[in-house]
Write a protein that holds these residues in place. Structure first.
Motif, short mmCIF file in Angstrom:
data_model
loop_
_atom_site.label_atom_id
_atom_site.label_comp_id
_atom_site.label_asym_id
_atom_site.label_seq_id
_atom_site.Cartn_x
_atom_site.Cartn_y
_atom_site.Cartn_z
N ARG A 45 0.84 -1.19 0.00
CA ARG A 45 0.00 0.00 0.00
C ARG A 45 0.87 1.24 0.00
N LYS A 46 0.35 2.32 -0.57
CA LYS A 46 1.08 3.59 -0.61
C LYS A 46 1.26 4.11 0.80
N ALA A 47 2.48 4.47 1.12
CA ALA A 47 2.77 4.96 2.46
C ALA A 47 2.15 6.34 2.69
N GLU A 48 2.09 7.17 1.68
CA GLU A 48 1.54 8.51 1.85
C GLU A 48 0.02 8.49 2.06
N SER A 50 -1.46 6.54 4.15
CA SER A 50 -1.70 6.29 5.56
C SER A 50 -1.18 7.41 6.46
N ILE A 53 4.88 11.27 4.69
CA ILE A 53 6.17 10.58 4.63
C ILE A 53 7.26 11.61 4.34
N ASP A 57 11.89 8.43 2.91
CA ASP A 57 11.11 7.27 3.35
C ASP A 57 10.67 6.44 2.15
N SER A 58 10.36 5.19 2.44
CA SER A 58 9.87 4.29 1.40
C SER A 58 8.49 4.74 0.94
N LYS A 59 8.22 4.61 -0.34
CA LYS A 59 6.93 5.03 -0.90
C LYS A 59 5.84 3.99 -0.70
N TRP A 60 6.22 2.75 -0.44
CA TRP A 60 5.26 1.65 -0.30
C TRP A 60 5.49 0.91 1.01
N GLU A 61 4.41 0.46 1.63
CA GLU A 61 4.47 -0.32 2.87
C GLU A 61 3.92 -1.71 2.60
N ASN A 93 -4.52 2.89 -4.22
CA ASN A 93 -3.44 2.96 -3.24
C ASN A 93 -2.75 1.63 -3.03
#
Length: 99
Positions: A45-48, A50, A53, A57-61, A93
């Motif tokens: 999922r897109k980190a932004e 949630s 960021i 930081d990483s763009k994906w979690e 997302n």
């Protein structure tokens, strides 16, 4: 311009607008790739989506597991340790996780 032809001009403009809209839809649909996930698929999922960021930081979690399909393009997720994610996530997302 003669007022007798106003309706005719308006009708031609309406037809041209409809043809243009159909051409744009055809061009968009030829490029877009439909995505959907099944229950049990692993996704990122897109980190932004949630929260904010930082630049590095990483763009994906993830990965997360899809537990339920709520509606068209809406999914419930679960962490790999079994904890449920509290809200639904839109397909915009998410992306498929390839291990």
């Amino acid at each position: 311009m003669n007022l007798d032809f106003v309706e005719e001009v308006r009708e031609r403009a309406s037809v041209r607008a409809a043809m243009y809209k159909a051409r744009m839809a055809k061009a968009y649909n030829s490029r877009v790739r439909p995505r959907n996930f099944q229950v049990g698929d692993l996704v990122m999922r897109k980190a932004e989506a949630s929260g904010p960021i930082g630049k590095l930081d990483s763009k994906w979690e993830g990965p997360y597991k899809v537990t339920e399909i709520v509606g068209t393009g809406a999914y419930k997720l679960q962490q790999m340790d079994g904890k449920n994610i509290p809200r639904t996530w839109n397909i915009a997302n998410l992306k498929k996780y390839y291990s």
